[in-house]
Design an enzyme around this catalytic site. Structure first.
Site, PDB file in Angstrom:
ATOM      1  CG  ASP A 233      38.960  95.326 -22.451  1.00 59.59           C
ATOM      2  OD1 ASP A 233      39.051  94.126 -22.815  1.00 59.59           O
ATOM      3  OD2 ASP A 233      39.771  95.852 -21.591  1.00 59.59           O
TER       4      ASP A 233
ATOM      5  CB  ALA B  34      45.816  87.356 -33.678  1.00 60.57           C
TER       6      ALA B  34
ATOM      7  NE  ARG C 281      53.678  93.446 -19.597  1.00 66.70           N
ATOM      8  CZ  ARG C 281      52.541  93.351 -19.413  1.00 66.70           C
ATOM      9  NH1 ARG C 281      51.603  94.507 -19.690  1.00 66.70           N
ATOM     10  NH2 ARG C 281      51.793  92.396 -18.956  1.00 66.70           N
TER      11      ARG C 281
END
Length: 212
Positions: free
Chosen positions: A91, A30, A74
């Site tokens: 990106d 999200a 992570r």
């Protein structure tokens, strides 16, 4: 993808935000999508209108904040191939929006040279990561070069800001020209790397790898 120093800075600045979002139950995907939508909106709204101070500053902050989703993944231990794919793909959307915004600005300014150079940067900016991805799909490596994503974004945003602060518009035109040439050179570097690895007798160790 950010450089090592950029990632360290982004971790220090946005780490608390990442932890807050994790506690709130927000998913990394999200955040990835939201960041892309934000960059695209700013690029296609502010750049064509010539807001060359606010736009590059806001985009720079959003690009740095792009590390938040990775930090969240992570922290939760949920780093997945899908997340990496989504982040890399979006990106490309963000990058294309920035150069598309400059194309629209140059069209409004009736500057055909800048239009052409911004379009060249848009196209070549997509070819650079494609060359790496295609090489890796064939079991080879095509990383590095003089115009990776962080380099391209830094150059274009710095040039836009410089014009916004009062330098003549040709500064942006020159920066786009140099960036187009650097991107073309990077594509050539990656093609040459794949060619060397594909020749008979190439060392097996050169056929795998990862990069930006």
């Amino acid at each position: 993808m950010l450089s090592t120093s950029g990632r360290g800075f982004a971790t220090a600045v946005f780490g608390p935000v990442a932890r807050l979002l994790v506690r709130a139950g927000v998913s990394p995907d999200a955040v990835t999508v939201t960041g892309t939508v934000a960059v695209t909106a700013v690029a296609l709204w502010l750049l064509p209108a010539g807001h060359f101070v606010v736009a590059p500053l806001v985009i720079a902050v959003l690009v740095l904040a792009d590390s938040i989703d990775g930090q969240m993944a992570r922290l939760t231990g949920r780093s997945t191939p899908w997340g990496a794919f989504l982040d890399s793909t979006l990106d490309r959307v963000s990058d294309a929006a920035i150069f598309a915004g400059l194309v629209l600005w140059a069209v409004r300014a009736d500057d055909d040279v800048t239009v052409a150079l911004a379009l060249a940067c848009l196209v070549l900016g997509s070819l650079v990561p494609y060359a790496r991805a295609r090489a890796e799909s064939l079991g080879m490596s095509a990383t590095g070069g003089i115009a990776e994503r962080a380099d391209r974004l830094f150059v274009v945003l710095a040039a836009v800001l410089a014009v916004g602060l009062g330098l003549p518009a040709w500064v942006l035109t020159v920066a786009l020209g140099l960036l187009a040439l650097a991107s073309l050179w990077t594509v050539g570097q990656r093609m040459a790397a794949v060619y060397r690895q594909s020749r008979p007798g190439a060392a097996a160790g050169t056929r795998t790898g990862a990069g930006a």
